[in-house]
Design a protein around this motif. Structure first.
Motif, PDB file in Angstrom:
ATOM      1  N   LEU A   1       0.824  -1.211   0.000  1.00 24.45           N
ATOM      2  CA  LEU A   1       0.000   0.000   0.000  1.00 24.45           C
ATOM      3  C   LEU A   1       0.858   1.261   0.000  1.00 24.45           C
ATOM      4  N   LYS A   2       1.959   1.237   0.743  1.00 20.86           N
ATOM      5  CA  LYS A   2       2.828   2.415   0.796  1.00 20.86           C
ATOM      6  C   LYS A   2       3.373   2.751  -0.591  1.00 20.86           C
ATOM      7  N   THR A   3       3.858   1.727  -1.296  1.00 22.63           N
ATOM      8  CA  THR A   3       4.351   1.943  -2.666  1.00 22.63           C
ATOM      9  C   THR A   3       3.238   2.414  -3.578  1.00 22.63           C
ATOM     10  N   TYR A   4       2.077   1.783  -3.443  1.00 21.53           N
ATOM     11  CA  TYR A   4       0.926   2.113  -4.296  1.00 21.53           C
ATOM     12  C   TYR A   4       0.574   3.597  -4.200  1.00 21.53           C
ATOM     13  N   LEU A   5       0.614   4.128  -2.983  1.00 26.56           N
ATOM     14  CA  LEU A   5       0.207   5.515  -2.774  1.00 26.56           C
ATOM     15  C   LEU A   5       1.239   6.510  -3.281  1.00 26.56           C
ATOM     16  N   THR A   6       2.447   6.051  -3.572  1.00 26.18           N
ATOM     17  CA  THR A   6       3.453   6.956  -4.145  1.00 26.18           C
ATOM     18  C   THR A   6       3.347   7.058  -5.659  1.00 26.18           C
TER      19      THR A   6
ATOM     20  N   GLN B   1     -12.850   4.244  -3.712  1.00 25.12           N
ATOM     21  CA  GLN B   1     -13.789   3.928  -2.637  1.00 25.12           C
ATOM     22  C   GLN B   1     -13.130   3.045  -1.585  1.00 25.12           C
ATOM     23  N   ALA B   2     -12.348   2.040  -2.040  1.00 21.83           N
ATOM     24  CA  ALA B   2     -11.675   1.149  -1.099  1.00 21.83           C
ATOM     25  C   ALA B   2     -10.614   1.908  -0.292  1.00 21.83           C
ATOM     26  N   LEU B   3      -9.888   2.807  -0.959  1.00 19.62           N
ATOM     27  CA  LEU B   3      -8.878   3.590  -0.251  1.00 19.62           C
ATOM     28  C   LEU B   3      -9.518   4.532   0.763  1.00 19.62           C
ATOM     29  N   ALA B   4     -10.664   5.102   0.400  1.00 18.23           N
ATOM     30  CA  ALA B   4     -11.343   6.033   1.311  1.00 18.23           C
ATOM     31  C   ALA B   4     -11.732   5.338   2.612  1.00 18.23           C
TER      32      ALA B   4
ATOM     33  N   ALA C   1      -1.793   1.604 -13.236  1.00 23.22           N
ATOM     34  CA  ALA C   1      -3.252   1.489 -13.387  1.00 23.22           C
ATOM     35  C   ALA C   1      -3.729   0.217 -12.704  1.00 23.22           C
ATOM     36  N   THR C   2      -4.929   0.250 -12.208  1.00 27.89           N
ATOM     37  CA  THR C   2      -5.587  -0.928 -11.649  1.00 27.89           C
ATOM     38  C   THR C   2      -6.817  -1.196 -12.493  1.00 27.89           C
ATOM     39  N   LEU C   3      -6.821  -2.293 -13.192  1.00 25.48           N
ATOM     40  CA  LEU C   3      -7.914  -2.622 -14.100  1.00 25.48           C
ATOM     41  C   LEU C   3      -8.047  -4.128 -14.222  1.00 25.48           C
ATOM     42  N   MET C   4      -9.041  -4.588 -14.979  1.00 19.28           N
ATOM     43  CA  MET C   4      -9.332  -6.009 -15.045  1.00 19.28           C
ATOM     44  C   MET C   4      -8.197  -6.776 -15.735  1.00 19.28           C
ATOM     45  N   LYS C   5      -7.940  -7.962 -15.189  1.00 19.91           N
ATOM     46  CA  LYS C   5      -6.747  -8.725 -15.553  1.00 19.91           C
ATOM     47  C   LYS C   5      -6.682  -9.045 -17.042  1.00 19.91           C
TER      48      LYS C   5
ATOM     49  N   PRO D   1      -3.161  -3.671  -3.567  1.00 19.63           N
ATOM     50  CA  PRO D   1      -2.969  -3.688  -2.113  1.00 19.63           C
ATOM     51  C   PRO D   1      -4.226  -3.321  -1.325  1.00 19.63           C
ATOM     52  N   VAL D   2      -5.372  -3.232  -2.006  1.00 19.02           N
ATOM     53  CA  VAL D   2      -6.660  -3.016  -1.343  1.00 19.02           C
ATOM     54  C   VAL D   2      -7.621  -4.085  -1.846  1.00 19.02           C
ATOM     55  N   ALA D   3      -8.608  -4.401  -1.018  1.00 16.22           N
ATOM     56  CA  ALA D   3      -9.584  -5.437  -1.387  1.00 16.22           C
ATOM     57  C   ALA D   3     -10.560  -4.893  -2.425  1.00 16.22           C
ATOM     58  N   LEU D   4     -10.642  -5.568  -3.564  1.00 13.03           N
ATOM     59  CA  LEU D   4     -11.550  -5.171  -4.640  1.00 13.03           C
ATOM     60  C   LEU D   4     -12.403  -6.375  -5.028  1.00 13.03           C
ATOM     61  N   PRO D   5     -13.680  -6.153  -5.360  1.00 12.43           N
ATOM     62  CA  PRO D   5     -14.551  -7.283  -5.715  1.00 12.43           C
ATOM     63  C   PRO D   5     -14.223  -7.823  -7.096  1.00 12.43           C
TER      64      PRO D   5
END
Length: 303
Positions: free
Chosen positions: A190-195, A213-216, A245-249, A267-271
């Motif tokens: 998560l730390k790396t992700y936020l940079t 939404q998950a980060l919030a 980017a975070t997108l569908m595999k 690094p966050v829970a996504l459905p």
């Protein structure tokens, strides 16, 4: 046909009204005039002691009583039809017809190319017309209007007995960076992700997606460097920049630049995202459409 004083044609009219939510279209489906359908609705109201359908700007809205009756009546009519009507066999190898598919952009990218290749072998006389849509509820409008035979996409927001669906595809999210990005070697916490500087696909231009939404919920925010209306340009952009980017595999990796990317679990829970085959009840038992739905679902299961 009369059964204990109940005209079974009234049940056919009721089923058509539930399917179409419009007197004129229901009359066309059954093959009667609009006044005849209005008269049938009046007789149904008297027989059942309920208004059944209320008029609104969006068409006829079924009452709770009508919703309770919808599925039992539809099942009874299908049983009668299957018992009394000898349906012609559908032979895909010998047929010549056009199917209309409603596709959101994901199944058009992931499913359509290999589906068409398989259909070319199984049903060489079949042609396909694709109707694109982005809003999930547009699929209902296209099905109601008879413009498409089936849709493939996210299930509509509101359930309705005249719209049927079944899941056929699932996908999960991954976070991607270029192989040359320092994060490709460090890993993704998560730390790396936020940079990182991020790219978001948002058809409506909203700068707040599922990740945000998950980060919030964790009290965190990411930095968005780019927002796009669609997702398929993103892998190429990420491969050539220091963006993430975070997108569908399947979208992230099934591209020409897939070998230039490194993918991590976010690094966050996504459905997981589910895509359904969606169709109108009026075509539920039509032999050609039954074959089409089973062919699509069977092919999707091989992906």
């Amino acid at each position: 046909m009369d059964f204990h004083g109940i005209d079974l044609n009234l049940l056919v009219a009721f089923d058509a009204l539930m399917n179409e939510r419009n007197v004129t279209r229901a009359a066309t489906q059954v093959g009667v005039s609009q006044p005849a359908m209005s008269a049938a609705l009046s007789r149904l109201r008297t027989l059942l002691g309920d208004p059944l359908f209320l008029r609104s700007a969006e068409g006829l809205i079924p009452t709770p009583r009508a919703r309770d009756l919808a599925e039992p009546i539809a099942q009874a009519l299908r049983q009668i039809e299957q018992t009394l009507v000898d349906k012609p066999r559908f032979d895909p190898a010998q047929t010549s017809l056009t199917f209309n598919l409603g596709l959101s952009e994901y199944p058009a990218f992931v499913l359509l190319p290999t589906l068409l290749a398989a259909m070319e072998q199984a049903a060489p006389g079949v042609t396909i017309t694709v109707h694109a849509y982005n809003d999930r509820d547009t699929a209902v409008d296209l099905l109601d209007a008879g413009e498409i035979d089936v849709a493939i996409g996210i299930v509509p927001t509101k359930s309705d007995p005249r719209i049927l669906h079944r899941p056929i595809l699932h996908d999960e999210f991954v976070t991607i960076v270029s192989k040359r990005h320092p994060a490709a070697r460090r890993g993704m916490d998560l730390k790396t992700y936020l940079t990182l500087q991020h790219v978001l696909a948002s058809p409506e231009g909203d700068r707040h997606g599922l990740v945000d939404q998950a980060l919030a919920q964790l009290g965190e925010r990411r930095t968005l460097a780019l927002t796009l209306p669609q997702m398929f340009a993103i892998p190429g952009i990420v491969a050539r920049t220091r963006l993430s980017a975070t997108l569908m595999k399947r979208v992230a990796l099934n591209t020409a630049v897939g070998r230039e990317l490194v993918a991590f679990a976010p690094p966050v829970a996504l459905p997981a995202i589910r895509f359904d085959l969606i169709w109108h009840r009026r075509g539920d038992s039509h032999p050609a459409q039954v074959w089409l739905r089973e062919f699509i679902a069977g092919h999707a299961a091989t992906l």
